[in-house]
Design a protein around this motif. Sequence first.
Motif, mmCIF file in Angstrom:
data_model
loop_
_atom_site.group_PDB
_atom_site.id
_atom_site.type_symbol
_atom_site.label_atom_id
_atom_site.label_comp_id
_atom_site.label_asym_id
_atom_site.label_seq_id
_atom_site.Cartn_x
_atom_site.Cartn_y
_atom_site.Cartn_z
ATOM 1 N N ARG A 143 11.536 3.094 -1.025
ATOM 2 C CA ARG A 143 11.581 1.879 -1.916
ATOM 3 C C ARG A 143 13.153 1.764 -2.453
ATOM 4 N NH1 ARG A 143 8.349 1.372 -7.122
ATOM 5 N NH2 ARG A 143 8.949 -0.765 -7.436
ATOM 6 N N GLY A 144 13.839 0.413 -2.421
ATOM 7 C CA GLY A 144 14.909 0.338 -3.230
ATOM 8 C C GLY A 144 14.884 -0.038 -4.505
ATOM 9 N N ALA A 145 15.651 -0.283 -5.037
ATOM 10 C CA ALA A 145 15.833 -0.865 -6.602
ATOM 11 C C ALA A 145 15.360 -2.320 -6.450
ATOM 12 C CB ALA A 145 17.270 -0.546 -7.208
ATOM 13 N N LYS A 146 15.750 -3.015 -5.722
ATOM 14 C CA LYS A 146 15.496 -4.416 -5.380
ATOM 15 C C LYS A 146 14.519 -5.036 -4.327
ATOM 16 C CE LYS A 146 20.151 -5.379 -6.803
ATOM 17 N NZ LYS A 146 21.569 -5.939 -6.385
ATOM 18 N N GLY A 147 13.737 -3.662 -3.772
ATOM 19 C CA GLY A 147 12.782 -4.188 -2.713
ATOM 20 C C GLY A 147 12.555 -3.236 -1.749
ATOM 21 N N LEU A 148 11.644 -3.494 -0.759
ATOM 22 C CA LEU A 148 11.331 -2.687 0.077
ATOM 23 C C LEU A 148 10.906 -3.359 1.453
ATOM 24 C CD1 LEU A 148 10.450 0.177 1.379
ATOM 25 C CD2 LEU A 148 8.323 -0.294 0.419
ATOM 26 N N LEU A 149 11.490 -3.190 2.574
ATOM 27 C CA LEU A 149 11.284 -3.770 3.893
ATOM 28 C C LEU A 149 10.303 -2.630 4.803
ATOM 29 C CD1 LEU A 149 10.971 -5.964 6.198
ATOM 30 C CD2 LEU A 149 13.326 -5.084 6.920
ATOM 31 N N VAL A 150 9.121 -2.968 5.063
ATOM 32 C CA VAL A 150 8.291 -2.016 5.942
ATOM 33 C C VAL A 150 8.136 -2.963 7.281
ATOM 34 C CG1 VAL A 150 5.905 -0.997 6.033
ATOM 35 C CG2 VAL A 150 7.006 -1.280 3.895
ATOM 36 N N MET A 151 8.516 -2.193 8.349
ATOM 37 C CA MET A 151 8.496 -2.785 9.671
ATOM 38 C C MET A 151 7.637 -1.813 10.579
ATOM 39 S SD MET A 151 12.748 -3.242 10.419
ATOM 40 C CE MET A 151 13.146 -1.460 10.205
ATOM 41 N N GLY A 200 15.203 -1.015 -0.001
ATOM 42 C CA GLY A 200 14.755 0.011 1.028
ATOM 43 C C GLY A 200 14.222 -0.279 2.312
ATOM 44 N N VAL A 201 14.580 0.455 3.406
ATOM 45 C CA VAL A 201 13.980 0.061 4.594
ATOM 46 C C VAL A 201 13.181 1.034 5.321
ATOM 47 C CG1 VAL A 201 14.555 -0.793 6.990
ATOM 48 C CG2 VAL A 201 15.729 -1.686 4.896
ATOM 49 N N VAL A 202 11.986 1.009 5.721
ATOM 50 C CA VAL A 202 11.380 2.189 6.753
ATOM 51 C C VAL A 202 10.584 1.439 7.760
ATOM 52 C CG1 VAL A 202 9.158 1.729 5.241
ATOM 53 C CG2 VAL A 202 9.524 3.907 6.207
ATOM 54 N N PRO A 250 0.922 -1.055 0.047
ATOM 55 C CA PRO A 250 -0.050 0.068 0.038
ATOM 56 C C PRO A 250 0.877 1.344 0.067
ATOM 57 C CG PRO A 250 -0.866 -1.642 1.466
ATOM 58 C CD PRO A 250 0.454 -2.211 1.061
ATOM 59 N N ASP A 251 0.512 2.259 -0.539
ATOM 60 C CA ASP A 251 1.231 3.545 -0.720
ATOM 61 C C ASP A 251 0.958 4.219 0.853
ATOM 62 O OD1 ASP A 251 2.530 5.480 -1.645
ATOM 63 O OD2 ASP A 251 1.272 6.110 -3.138
ATOM 64 N N PHE A 252 1.730 5.351 0.833
ATOM 65 C CA PHE A 252 1.689 6.051 2.003
ATOM 66 C C PHE A 252 2.479 7.235 1.983
ATOM 67 C CE2 PHE A 252 5.179 2.980 3.162
ATOM 68 C CZ PHE A 252 6.182 3.899 3.295
ATOM 69 N N SER A 253 2.062 8.259 2.594
ATOM 70 C CA SER A 253 2.923 9.367 2.996
ATOM 71 C C SER A 253 2.812 9.809 4.477
ATOM 72 C CB SER A 253 2.259 10.604 2.113
ATOM 73 O OG SER A 253 3.135 11.822 2.220
ATOM 74 N N ASP A 285 7.302 5.259 -2.365
ATOM 75 C CA ASP A 285 7.955 5.295 -3.473
ATOM 76 C C ASP A 285 9.624 6.016 -3.236
ATOM 77 O OD1 ASP A 285 6.468 3.606 -4.649
ATOM 78 O OD2 ASP A 285 5.553 5.187 -5.891
ATOM 79 N N GLN A 286 9.591 6.823 -2.381
ATOM 80 C CA GLN A 286 10.853 7.472 -1.750
ATOM 81 C C GLN A 286 11.623 6.432 -1.128
ATOM 82 O OE1 GLN A 286 8.791 10.840 -0.019
ATOM 83 N NE2 GLN A 286 10.871 11.777 -0.519
#
Length: 186
Positions: free
Chosen positions: A34-42, A71-73, A16-19, A31-32
Amino acid sequence: MARTPSVMPPLGGLAPDFSLPDPSGKLWARDQVRGAKGLLVMFICNHCPFVKHIAAELARLGKDLAADGIGVVAINSNDVDNYPDDRPELMAVESKHRGYTFPYLYDGSQDVAKSYQAACTPDFFLYDQSLRLAYRGQLDGSRPGNEVPVTGQDLRRAAAALLASRAIPEPQVPSIGCNIKWRAAH
């Protein structure tokens, strides 16, 4: 210490998108981060003993995954009126203290936690480069008091498989932690 498991939403769903703001008020979108190879949301918070138990590994993991192109957030969705230790200004202190190099964002509306089906802290969602859910579950088998070392092995194994374009190992074991502190319905 309440033990709440992850919901474990179906694999393959789109992130899901977020801001959301960081403690300084700067907005960060999916999308800010995220990394080129994926995204970890914690989904984490400051006060939870389950998160405190693994915080050093979260800092290491954040650096390692970012170096690999993931990318990690981190997102805190707790009700800060009833859990003031999780207030954004204290998130900034916690982030600096722990050495987090990833954005630590505040979900005051709790809408982002609901969109991800987050249930506990910590709760982990690993997405591939197309932002499709590839892994959800525990960091590893360590919990406060169980004497299992904190290694991050489950999540690290999933990330390594993702980076190598291999299937993520099964089974994926739910994370266990404190429930997200939901605000009372008005």
